[in-house]
Design a protein around this motif. Structure first.
Motif, short mmCIF file in Angstrom:
data_model
loop_
_atom_site.label_atom_id
_atom_site.label_comp_id
_atom_site.label_asym_id
_atom_site.label_seq_id
_atom_site.Cartn_x
_atom_site.Cartn_y
_atom_site.Cartn_z
N GLY A 13 0.80 -1.21 0.00
CA GLY A 13 0.00 0.00 0.00
C GLY A 13 0.83 1.26 0.00
O GLY A 13 0.54 2.21 -0.74
N LEU A 14 1.89 1.31 0.80
CA LEU A 14 2.70 2.52 0.90
C LEU A 14 3.50 2.78 -0.37
O LEU A 14 3.84 3.93 -0.67
CB LEU A 14 3.64 2.42 2.10
CG LEU A 14 2.98 2.43 3.48
CD1 LEU A 14 4.04 2.26 4.56
CD2 LEU A 14 2.21 3.74 3.69
N GLY B 20 6.65 -7.12 -1.39
CA GLY B 20 5.69 -6.05 -1.14
C GLY B 20 5.98 -4.80 -1.94
O GLY B 20 5.08 -4.17 -2.50
N LEU B 21 7.26 -4.40 -2.01
CA LEU B 21 7.64 -3.22 -2.80
C LEU B 21 7.33 -3.43 -4.28
O LEU B 21 6.81 -2.52 -4.95
CB LEU B 21 9.12 -2.94 -2.62
CG LEU B 21 9.56 -2.34 -1.27
CD1 LEU B 21 11.08 -2.33 -1.17
CD2 LEU B 21 9.01 -0.93 -1.11
N GLY B 22 7.68 -4.61 -4.79
CA GLY B 22 7.46 -4.86 -6.22
C GLY B 22 6.00 -4.92 -6.60
O GLY B 22 5.57 -4.28 -7.57
N THR B 23 5.21 -5.68 -5.84
CA THR B 23 3.79 -5.78 -6.17
C THR B 23 3.06 -4.46 -5.93
O THR B 23 2.13 -4.12 -6.66
CB THR B 23 3.12 -6.90 -5.35
OG1 THR B 23 3.38 -6.68 -3.95
CG2 THR B 23 3.65 -8.27 -5.75
N ALA C 206 2.48 2.23 -3.48
CA ALA C 206 1.65 2.62 -4.62
C ALA C 206 1.69 4.11 -4.94
O ALA C 206 1.90 4.49 -6.11
CB ALA C 206 0.20 2.16 -4.39
N PRO C 207 1.50 5.03 -3.97
CA PRO C 207 1.53 6.45 -4.35
C PRO C 207 2.90 6.91 -4.83
O PRO C 207 2.99 7.75 -5.75
CB PRO C 207 1.12 7.17 -3.05
CG PRO C 207 1.39 6.20 -1.95
CD PRO C 207 1.15 4.85 -2.55
N PHE C 208 3.98 6.37 -4.24
CA PHE C 208 5.31 6.74 -4.69
C PHE C 208 5.58 6.17 -6.09
O PHE C 208 6.23 6.81 -6.92
CB PHE C 208 6.37 6.24 -3.71
CG PHE C 208 6.33 6.96 -2.39
CD1 PHE C 208 6.95 8.19 -2.25
CD2 PHE C 208 5.67 6.42 -1.31
CE1 PHE C 208 6.91 8.87 -1.03
CE2 PHE C 208 5.63 7.09 -0.09
CZ PHE C 208 6.25 8.32 0.04
N ALA C 209 5.07 4.96 -6.34
CA ALA C 209 5.22 4.38 -7.67
C ALA C 209 4.48 5.20 -8.72
O ALA C 209 4.99 5.42 -9.83
CB ALA C 209 4.71 2.94 -7.68
N ALA C 210 3.28 5.69 -8.38
CA ALA C 210 2.54 6.55 -9.31
C ALA C 210 3.32 7.83 -9.61
O ALA C 210 3.37 8.29 -10.75
CB ALA C 210 1.17 6.88 -8.73
N VAL D 66 -5.00 6.37 -0.79
CA VAL D 66 -6.20 5.69 -0.31
C VAL D 66 -5.96 4.18 -0.31
O VAL D 66 -6.35 3.46 0.62
CB VAL D 66 -7.42 6.06 -1.17
CG1 VAL D 66 -8.64 5.24 -0.77
CG2 VAL D 66 -7.73 7.54 -1.06
N GLY D 67 -5.26 3.70 -1.36
CA GLY D 67 -4.91 2.29 -1.40
C GLY D 67 -3.96 1.90 -0.29
O GLY D 67 -3.99 0.75 0.19
N ALA D 68 -3.10 2.83 0.15
CA ALA D 68 -2.22 2.54 1.28
C ALA D 68 -3.04 2.28 2.53
O ALA D 68 -2.73 1.38 3.32
CB ALA D 68 -1.26 3.71 1.50
#
Length: 435
Positions: A68-69, A119-122, A71-75, A369-371
């Motif tokens: 979850g955490l 977790g980081l990759g997915t 996802a926003p950084f990946a975006a 929000v996903g986080a």
């Protein structure tokens, strides 16, 4: 006129956006397969290493939190370095984490390799990835495409779960991990060939747009931007309401179901392979429900859809302890169908609300929000195992999560619609003053 219609028809179904969406779907499917493993590994790891279910659940919790955490950084990183680079690196990180898991000897290594690396990759290919692809490549059919991409993760579970369960039973848990490592490694070069970062890269307009859209300049300071978006969004009521509801969503879906359903069914005498097949069946209806939710989101109020989805999910979770048995009864199949239709149906409405309230920052906001979703999932993954160790039963967990879903339905209804002026400006209209 016929020529024009023919050209329109060919353009509609041959648009590059659909190929990019197909490539994104493939990456999400492969990444989704990794989320099936914790439930299958609980028994084998407990028998081989003597680890408690709580310690095994801790690694699953770490995986979900980082999922979850990230996802926003990946975006934000996709805005800086491009979709293609981020996805390829993420697949290689997943493969590394899963490969190292096969040689672990202690519980902390499981938390490091599976919990952190996988977790980081997915997390880099979570639903925020699908939201980014949809926002860049589509103007029309956004809800439908969002639903399809959101269903990809569970479709991956559905495709891989029966085979992985059989592999664990007949060849050991390490062989099942090696299978997924090979799948991730094979997908990485395909993503480099098929994915493109923006329609302008191939000289096309987004699907449904009337004119070309210039490619935005790379956004410097991706990490700072992700944090800044969180800071601004966290001061608004819609974000807090959606984050609270989505935390409950995570707890009541992948947090408990994909980690503890198989052990819970096994407690009632059901073979693990049968329980895994039920999860795979849930995945079949999950795809149908998520795509249908995307279609409905294009046409109906997302808030009301969320409230209905949460209320129904809470009701069936409360009924689940009465349905568990050693064999698959018709009542359990009703649960499988209903839960499958509702499981990821919440994703398209939430993405639509994030886009409506926060405009171009909607994908990053949805990542946050996903986080919250994954924090809720992590709490359920750990708490479910701890509750089983303490009470000897999962019944209190199902009942508690059902009650929480009723609260999520109420939170969804508190989110008010954005005004046209706020929507066009990409600004947020507070739902509840000083919430």
């Amino acid at each position: 006129m016929d020529a024009v219609n023919g050209l329109s028809h060919r353009s509609r179904f041959g648009h590059r956006a659909w190929w990019v969406a197909a490539a994104a779907l493939l990456a999400i499917v492969v990444a989704g397969a990794f989320s099936t493993l914790p439930g299958l590994l609980t028994g084998p790891l407990h028998r081989e290493f003597g680890w408690s279910r709580g310690s095994i659940g801790l690694a699953a919790s770490a995986n979900m939190v980082l999922y979850g955490l990230t996802a926003p950084f990946a975006a934000a990183l996709m805005d800086r370095f491009g979709i293609r680079r981020v996805v390829v690196v993420a697949l290689l990180v997943i493969a590394s984490g899963a490969g190292l898991t096969t040689v672990m000897t202690t519980a902390w290594q499981f938390t490091l390799f599976w919990g952190m690396l996988v977790g980081l990759g997915t997390g880099s290919m979570a639903t925020a990835f699908g939201a980014t692809v949809t926002q860049r490549w589509f103007v029309r059919r956004r809800g439908l495409v969002t639903g399809v991409l959101a269903s990809g993760s569970v479709f991956g579970q559905m495709v891989f779960l029966p085979a992985l369960s059989w592999t664990v039973d007949h060849h050991g848990w390490r062989t099942s991990l090696v299978t997924l490592v090979l799948a991730a490694c094979a997908t990485a070069p395909l993503m480099w060939l098929m994915l493109r970062d923006h329609p302008a890269d191939v000289g096309r307009a987004p699907y449904g747009a009337e004119r070309l859209v210039p490619k935005p300049l790379p956004t410097e300071g991706a990490g700072r931007r992700a944090v800044a978006v969180l800071r601004d969004a966290a001061g608004t009521a819609p974000f807090r309401l959606m984050a609270g509801a989505y935390a409950i969503c995570g707890a009541s879906t992948n947090g408990i179901m994909w980690t503890h359903f198989t052990p819970a069914a096994h407690d009632h005498g059901m073979p693990a392979t049968t329980a895994s097949s039920l999860l795979a069946a849930i995945g079949v209806f999950n795809v149908i429900g998520t795509v249908a939710s995307g279609w409905a989101t294009d046409r109906r109020d997302p808030r009301r859809l969320l409230a209905v989805f949460f209320a129904l999910r809470g009701l069936i979770l409360m009924c689940l302890p009465l349905l568990m048995s050693a064999t698959v009864q018709p009542s359990m199949m009703v649960f499988v169908v209903t839960f499958g239709l509702l499981d990821l149906a919440t994703v398209p409405p939430v993405i639509a609300l994030c886009r409506e309230f926060y405009g171009d920052a909607g994908a990053v906001v949805f990542g946050w929000v996903g986080a919250a979703h994954q924090v809720g999932a992590a709490m359920a993954a750990y708490g479910g195992g701890a509750a089983r160790d303490a009470f000897g039963s999962y019944t209190p967990v199902w009942v508690t999560l059902g009650a929480l879903c009723a609260g999520a339905a109420l939170l969804s209804l508190l989110v008010r619609r954005a005004s046209p002026a706020d929507r066009s400006a990409g600004r947020c209209l507070t739902a509840v003053d000083h919430l």
